[in-house]
Design a protein around this motif. Structure first.
Motif, PDB file in Angstrom:
ATOM      1  N   ASP A 189       0.827  -1.213   0.000  1.00  0.00           N
ATOM      2  CA  ASP A 189       0.000   0.000   0.000  1.00  0.00           C
ATOM      3  C   ASP A 189       0.859   1.259   0.000  1.00  0.00           C
ATOM      4  OD1 ASP A 189      -2.325  -1.508  -0.013  1.00  0.00           O
ATOM      5  OD2 ASP A 189      -2.463  -1.538   2.173  1.00  0.00           O
ATOM      6  N   GLY A 190       1.961   1.224  -0.754  1.00  0.00           N
ATOM      7  CA  GLY A 190       2.832   2.385  -0.871  1.00  0.00           C
ATOM      8  C   GLY A 190       3.727   2.645   0.329  1.00  0.00           C
ATOM      9  N   ARG A 191       3.726   1.734   1.315  1.00  0.00           N
ATOM     10  CA  ARG A 191       4.553   1.906   2.511  1.00  0.00           C
ATOM     11  C   ARG A 191       5.668   0.877   2.539  1.00  0.00           C
ATOM     12  NH1 ARG A 191       1.061   1.739   7.587  1.00  0.00           N
ATOM     13  NH2 ARG A 191       3.039   2.332   8.506  1.00  0.00           N
ATOM     14  N   LEU A 192       6.864   1.316   2.921  1.00  0.00           N
ATOM     15  CA  LEU A 192       8.012   0.421   3.052  1.00  0.00           C
ATOM     16  C   LEU A 192       7.872  -0.434   4.294  1.00  0.00           C
ATOM     17  CD1 LEU A 192      10.983   2.842   2.370  1.00  0.00           C
ATOM     18  CD2 LEU A 192      10.157   1.055   0.868  1.00  0.00           C
ATOM     19  N   MET A 193       8.185  -1.711   4.169  1.00  0.00           N
ATOM     20  CA  MET A 193       8.207  -2.627   5.302  1.00  0.00           C
ATOM     21  C   MET A 193       9.544  -3.356   5.269  1.00  0.00           C
ATOM     22  SD  MET A 193       5.255  -2.220   6.617  1.00  0.00           S
ATOM     23  CE  MET A 193       3.926  -1.221   6.002  1.00  0.00           C
ATOM     24  N   LEU A 194      10.240  -3.381   6.385  1.00  0.00           N
ATOM     25  CA  LEU A 194      11.513  -4.083   6.459  1.00  0.00           C
ATOM     26  C   LEU A 194      11.283  -5.564   6.660  1.00  0.00           C
ATOM     27  CD1 LEU A 194      13.444  -1.660   8.803  1.00  0.00           C
ATOM     28  CD2 LEU A 194      13.716  -1.902   6.346  1.00  0.00           C
ATOM     29  N   ILE A 195      12.046  -6.370   5.958  1.00  0.00           N
ATOM     30  CA  ILE A 195      11.982  -7.820   6.112  1.00  0.00           C
ATOM     31  C   ILE A 195      12.941  -8.202   7.244  1.00  0.00           C
ATOM     32  CG2 ILE A 195      12.414 -10.044   4.991  1.00  0.00           C
ATOM     33  CD1 ILE A 195      10.090  -8.463   3.746  1.00  0.00           C
ATOM     34  N   GLY A 196      12.489  -9.078   8.129  1.00  0.00           N
ATOM     35  CA  GLY A 196      13.360  -9.582   9.190  1.00  0.00           C
ATOM     36  C   GLY A 196      13.486  -8.654  10.376  1.00  0.00           C
ATOM     37  N   SER A 197      12.532  -7.779  10.571  1.00  0.00           N
ATOM     38  CA  SER A 197      12.560  -6.932  11.752  1.00  0.00           C
ATOM     39  C   SER A 197      11.160  -6.841  12.335  1.00  0.00           C
ATOM     40  CB  SER A 197      13.065  -5.522  11.414  1.00  0.00           C
ATOM     41  OG  SER A 197      12.025  -4.750  10.858  1.00  0.00           O
ATOM     42  N   GLU A 198      11.059  -6.266  13.518  1.00  0.00           N
ATOM     43  CA  GLU A 198       9.760  -6.118  14.148  1.00  0.00           C
ATOM     44  C   GLU A 198       8.869  -5.175  13.364  1.00  0.00           C
ATOM     45  OE1 GLU A 198      10.121  -3.183  17.697  1.00  0.00           O
ATOM     46  OE2 GLU A 198      12.039  -4.217  17.445  1.00  0.00           O
ATOM     47  N   TYR A 199       9.420  -4.463  12.399  1.00  0.00           N
ATOM     48  CA  TYR A 199       8.645  -3.515  11.614  1.00  0.00           C
ATOM     49  C   TYR A 199       8.176  -4.115  10.296  1.00  0.00           C
ATOM     50  CZ  TYR A 199      10.440  -0.389  15.043  1.00  0.00           C
ATOM     51  OH  TYR A 199      10.741   0.189  16.233  1.00  0.00           O
ATOM     52  N   HIS A 200       8.326  -5.425  10.139  1.00  0.00           N
ATOM     53  CA  HIS A 200       7.950  -6.066   8.874  1.00  0.00           C
ATOM     54  C   HIS A 200       6.490  -5.824   8.535  1.00  0.00           C
ATOM     55  CE1 HIS A 200       8.170  -9.048   5.661  1.00  0.00           C
ATOM     56  NE2 HIS A 200       6.996  -9.443   6.077  1.00  0.00           N
ATOM     57  N   PHE A 201       5.583  -6.181   9.402  1.00  0.00           N
ATOM     58  CA  PHE A 201       4.159  -5.959   9.168  1.00  0.00           C
ATOM     59  C   PHE A 201       3.514  -5.376  10.416  1.00  0.00           C
ATOM     60  CE2 PHE A 201       4.940  -9.511   6.186  1.00  0.00           C
ATOM     61  CZ  PHE A 201       4.511  -8.893   5.027  1.00  0.00           C
ATOM     62  N   PRO A 202       3.130  -4.112  10.378  1.00  0.00           N
ATOM     63  CA  PRO A 202       2.384  -3.570  11.509  1.00  0.00           C
ATOM     64  C   PRO A 202       1.078  -4.345  11.690  1.00  0.00           C
ATOM     65  CG  PRO A 202       3.101  -1.819  10.045  1.00  0.00           C
ATOM     66  CD  PRO A 202       3.390  -3.127   9.361  1.00  0.00           C
ATOM     67  N   ASN A 203       0.582  -4.406  12.900  1.00  0.00           N
ATOM     68  CA  ASN A 203      -0.639  -5.178  13.199  1.00  0.00           C
ATOM     69  C   ASN A 203      -1.811  -4.787  12.316  1.00  0.00           C
ATOM     70  OD1 ASN A 203       0.650  -6.626  15.163  1.00  0.00           O
ATOM     71  ND2 ASN A 203       0.092  -5.212  16.808  1.00  0.00           N
ATOM     72  N   ASN A 204      -1.958  -3.508  12.005  1.00  0.00           N
ATOM     73  CA  ASN A 204      -3.104  -3.094  11.201  1.00  0.00           C
ATOM     74  C   ASN A 204      -3.043  -3.608   9.771  1.00  0.00           C
ATOM     75  OD1 ASN A 204      -1.021  -1.428  10.404  1.00  0.00           O
ATOM     76  ND2 ASN A 204      -2.272   0.415  10.297  1.00  0.00           N
ATOM     77  N   LEU A 205      -1.878  -4.057   9.308  1.00  0.00           N
ATOM     78  CA  LEU A 205      -1.797  -4.622   7.966  1.00  0.00           C
ATOM     79  C   LEU A 205      -2.043  -6.122   7.966  1.00  0.00           C
ATOM     80  CD1 LEU A 205       1.188  -2.692   6.353  1.00  0.00           C
ATOM     81  CD2 LEU A 205      -1.245  -2.382   5.947  1.00  0.00           C
ATOM     82  N   LEU A 206      -1.944  -6.759   9.129  1.00  0.00           N
ATOM     83  CA  LEU A 206      -2.165  -8.197   9.198  1.00  0.00           C
ATOM     84  C   LEU A 206      -3.652  -8.532   9.172  1.00  0.00           C
ATOM     85  CD1 LEU A 206       0.455  -9.253  11.861  1.00  0.00           C
ATOM     86  CD2 LEU A 206       0.576  -9.586   9.387  1.00  0.00           C
TER      87      LEU A 206
END
Length: 124
Positions: free
Chosen positions: A105-122
Motif C-alpha cells: 500500500d505504498g509503505r516500506l516494510m523491512l523484512i526480518g525486523s519487528e517492523y515487517h508488518f504492523p498489526n493493522n496490515l495483518l
C-alpha cells in the motif's frame, strides 16, 4: 550473496537487540536530521563488508523506522543521501527484488525486523 545476508542480519540485529545508540540525538522537535542519520547509518555497517549504496539505504530505513516508528518517504531518503527520486526508487526496487523490503500500500516494510508488518496490515 553471503555478504548481503550478513548485512540484512546486521540490520535486523541492530533493530532487535537495541544496539542502537541515542537515536534521539537526530531529532530536533519532531524533525529528523536526515543527513546526520544517513551518515550514522553508513557508520553502522561493518567496515569489512563490501557494501552497495542500497545497503546504506536499508540501514538508514531501519534506523529511521526505529526512531520514528514510520518508514521514511522516497523524498526523505533522497534528501538524506542526495539522490534523485528516480535513483531512490530504483534502489528500493532492487531491495524489494532481493527480498529485503516489501512495499505494501505504498509503505516500506523491512523484512526480518519487528517492523515487517504492523498489526493493522495483518488484519484484512
Amino acid at each position: 550473496m553471503e555478504i548481503k545476508n550478513n548485512i540484512v542480519d546486521s540490520t535486523s540485529q541492530h533493530l532487535l537487540n537495541g544496539s542502537h545508540h541515542d537515536l534521539e540525538q537526530f531529532l530536533k522537535g519532531s524533525t529528523v536530521n536526515l543527513r546526520a542519520l544517513a551518515a550514522y547509518a553508513v557508520e553502522q555497517i561493518p567496515s569489512n563488508a563490501s557494501t552497495l549504496r542500497r545497503d546504506e539505504l536499508l540501514m538508514f530505513i531501519a534506523l529511521y523506522t526505529q526512531l520514528t516508528h514510520n518508514a521514511p518517504s522516497h523524498r526523505q531518503i533522497g534528501m538524506a543521501f542526495d539522490l534523485s527520486k528516480t535513483t531512490v526508487k530504483n534502489h528500493l526496487l532492487k531491495l524489494e527484488h532481493d527480498g529485503r523490503i516489501r512495499v505494501i500500500d505504498g509503505r516500506l516494510m523491512l523484512i526480518g525486523s519487528e517492523y515487517h508488518f504492523p498489526n493493522n496490515l495483518l488484519v484484512r
